[in-house]
Design an enzyme around this catalytic site. Structure first.
Site, PDB file in Angstrom:
ATOM      1  N   GLY A 119     -39.617  53.978  29.668  1.00  0.00           N
ATOM      2  CA  GLY A 119     -40.191  53.247  30.810  1.00  0.00           C
ATOM      3  C   GLY A 119     -40.014  54.004  32.112  1.00  0.00           C
ATOM      4  O   GLY A 119     -40.902  54.032  32.962  1.00  0.00           O
ATOM      5  N   GLU A 138     -42.413  46.818  28.445  1.00  0.00           N
ATOM      6  CA  GLU A 138     -41.519  45.987  27.626  1.00  0.00           C
ATOM      7  C   GLU A 138     -40.431  46.912  27.108  1.00  0.00           C
ATOM      8  O   GLU A 138     -40.669  47.683  26.179  1.00  0.00           O
ATOM      9  CB  GLU A 138     -42.284  45.356  26.458  1.00  0.00           C
ATOM     10  CG  GLU A 138     -43.369  44.387  26.883  1.00  0.00           C
ATOM     11  CD  GLU A 138     -42.838  43.039  27.339  1.00  0.00           C
ATOM     12  OE1 GLU A 138     -41.598  42.875  27.415  1.00  0.00           O
ATOM     13  OE2 GLU A 138     -43.657  42.160  27.631  1.00  0.00           O
ATOM     14  N   CYS A 169     -35.309  44.344  20.300  1.00  0.00           N
ATOM     15  CA  CYS A 169     -35.065  44.413  21.746  1.00  0.00           C
ATOM     16  C   CYS A 169     -34.277  43.185  22.186  1.00  0.00           C
ATOM     17  O   CYS A 169     -33.545  43.232  23.168  1.00  0.00           O
ATOM     18  CB  CYS A 169     -36.377  44.519  22.502  1.00  0.00           C
ATOM     19  SG  CYS A 169     -37.552  43.257  22.020  1.00  0.00           S
ATOM     20  N   GLY A 192     -40.811  50.145  24.526  1.00  0.00           N
ATOM     21  CA  GLY A 192     -39.851  51.134  24.026  1.00  0.00           C
ATOM     22  C   GLY A 192     -38.586  51.124  24.863  1.00  0.00           C
ATOM     23  O   GLY A 192     -38.279  50.127  25.524  1.00  0.00           O
ATOM     24  N   SER A 193     -37.891  52.241  24.849  1.00  0.00           N
ATOM     25  CA  SER A 193     -36.603  52.319  25.527  1.00  0.00           C
ATOM     26  C   SER A 193     -36.780  52.359  27.052  1.00  0.00           C
ATOM     27  O   SER A 193     -37.863  52.672  27.556  1.00  0.00           O
ATOM     28  CB  SER A 193     -35.889  53.596  25.081  1.00  0.00           C
ATOM     29  OG  SER A 193     -36.737  54.695  25.360  1.00  0.00           O
TER      30      SER A 193
END
Ligand code: NAD
Length: 511
Positions: free
Chosen positions: A247, A264, A298, A242-243
């Site tokens: 994270g 990720e 991404c 995710g963003s």
């Protein structure tokens, strides 16, 4: 945009997978399609207490599953690959309806699931450890890899099913159970995926396999449910996609209890177009990498550094391509750019474009294309912004189709610009100069987890270990030796002699 009843379409797909219709209504989580903004289901969510119970059950499943030999665990994933092949069209269409991807990308995402299943089946016979030279005589030293425990998976809306499979296929052949918290923006595809997994599990057990209940668990809920997963002491590994904001919240919580993290996260990906670049190839590579999935990958290309000598031959052509690309219903043939996921994504794009203008940028495109519909769907003309320098919004990831273009004259300056953002995930160079190409992928070159030559930065094959933002220390999941993150290593020393060497000078009486 042409109106169709997407909720009927979705109900039909889920019925074909054996999901009871009652599961699609009566809850509080609104599932919607970005194609027309319509509601395609009202789903029931899990509570934090139920989540804890579900994770405990997944732990019990792990204790059983770890005892099944790895190649036999691989058989379950082989069957999963077969079921995915059978239901590829249905699941791919659902990805398009719920995430807004064009048909070929929806199907492509399911193909990635199939590919990682094939990879994981082979891997189930290759969970190798080393035999290591020991300094002791008549001893043998070796390393063995053991299952780790419950693997938590948190996924983002833009890869609603592949991310689960990149993790789950590996985790399961490695002897783990999995607990998945999908994005609250794409719960339907998660329900469909779980139904496909259940079919594989049923076939496996009917053929004499011993897969326990709760080997794969699905949690429908919001970030609070993700937090329960992150904090649960029986989850030794969480793979979260995710963003970078997500994270930053998840990483320290996992570190606080010494759990492993695979993060990720976002990417602010760049490409360099050098003087010797093949401009036809570059044009196609750049256009697809920047506009595909409406800039919601991404690995989407967001920054382009073009050498002075080719700027005027490339950039006007690119602007023309941006103006003519077909934007519209992702289910219709010929569409390259589908909708943004929601209004938040549209507002974020407009904010970034305004900031780019304020920083001296010239904006081409970027406007909403279906404003007159008055609905809750957001289609935009992809935007190119010619920038005087890398500043303001250029250094952030805006999850929308914006490509910032900047001139350069010295290769080393372009390389420095490529590396001058915190979110280094993927990168490319277009060049026919061997020295530049090799320098780009060398230790003094791109600092991203993915560095390509003469191919755009977007997308990745499952055979490589995906990801690798420099912010999170490099990645990860899927191919190469990524499986090691899903297992624990033990070093074993076996003495097959009659003596037990002690430290020099140490003696004790054992009579
Ligand atoms: P997001 O960060 O809003 O949400 C991702 C997931 O994290 C969701 O399931 C959400 O519920 C969960 N979550 C959010 N905060 C949490 C918390 N504090 N604790 C636990 N769970 C939490 O991301 P999104 O908008 O769904 O996806 C887009 C982002 O994902 C982009 O930044 C994109 O670059 C990134 N992405 C990265 C990869 C990769 O492999 N590197 C792949 C796909 C998407």
């Amino acid at each position: 945009m042409a109106k169709t009843d997407l909720s009927k379409d979705v109900a039909g797909i889920l019925a074909s997978l054996g999901v009871p219709t009652a599961c699609l209504s009566g809850g509080t989580l609104k599932a919607r399609s970005p194609i027309d903004g319509s509601v395609i289901g009202m789903l029931k969510t899990i509570s934090p207490i139920e989540t804890t119970v579900a994770i405990d059950k997944a732990h019990a499943a792990f204790l059983e599953w770890r005892l099944v030999p790895a190649p036999k665990r691989g058989e379950l994933i082989r069957l999963l690959g077969e079921e995915l092949r059978t239901h590829k069209d249905a699941l791919g269409r659902l990805v398009s309806i719920e995430a807004g991807k064009i048909t070929s990308e929806g199907l492509g995402e399911v193909q990635e699931m199939i590919d990682i299943c094939d990879f994981a089946v082979g891997l189930s016979r290759q969970l190798y450890g080393l035999t290591i030279a020991t300094e002791r005589s008549e001893h043998r030293m070796m390393e063995t890899w053991h299952p780790l425990g419950v693997t938590g998976i948190i996924s983002a809306f833009n890869f609603p099913v592949a991310v689960w499979c990149w993790n789950a296929a590996l985790a399961i052949v490695c002897g783990n159970s999995t607990v998945w918290k999908p994005s609250e923006k794409t719960p339907m595809t998660a329900i469909a995926t779980q139904a496909i997994f259940d079919k594989a599990l049923k076939r496996y057990n009917e053929a004499g396999g011993a897969a326990p209940a709760n080997l794969s668990t699905l949690l429908i809920g919001d970030r609070a449910i993700g937090e329960v997963l992150v904090d649960h002491p029986k989850v030794p590994l969480v793979s979260a996609t995710g963003s970078t904001a997500m994270g930053r919240a998840v990483g320290p919580r996992l570190a606080g209890r010494f759990a492993r993290a695979i993060l990720e996260l976002g990417g602010n990906n760049a490409a360099i177009v050098a003087p010797t670049a093949d401009l036809d190839l570059t044009l196609r590579g750049v256009a697809f990498a920047a506009m595909g999935t409406a800039g919601q990958r991404c690995t989407s290309l967001r920054r382009l550094f073009v050498h002075d000598s080719v700027y005027d031959a490339l950039v006007p052509r690119l602007i023309k391509a941006y103006g003519s690309v077909t934007v519209g219903n992702p289910l219709e043939t010929g569409t390259l750019v589908g909708p943004l996921i929601d209004k938040g994504a549209f507002d974020g794009m407009q904010k970034a474009l305004a900031a780019a203008k304020a920083a001296g940028g010239t904006v081409h495109g970027g406007a909403r294309m279906n404003e007159s519909d008055g609905g809750d769907a957001y289609y935009v003309r992809p935007a190119i912004v010619e920038m005087p320098s890398q500043s303001g919004p250029v250094k952030e990831e805006t999850f929308a189709p914006i490509l910032y273009v900047i001139r350069y004259s010295d290769f080393n300056d372009a390389l420095a610009l490529n590396n001058d953002v915190p979110q280094g995930l993927s990168s490319s160079i277009f060049t026919n100069d061997l020295r530049e190409a090799e320098a780009f992928v060398s230790d003094r070159g791109s600092d991203c987890g993915i560095a390509n030559v003469n191919i755009g930065p977007s997308g990745a094959e499952i055979g490589g270990a995906f990801g690798g933002e420099k912010e999170t220390g490099g990645g990860r999941e899927s191919g190469s030796d990524a499986w090691k993150a899903y297992m624990r290593r033990a070093t074993n020393t076996v003495n097959f002699g009659r003596s037990l060497p002690l430290a020099q000078g140490v003696k004790f009486d054992v009579e």
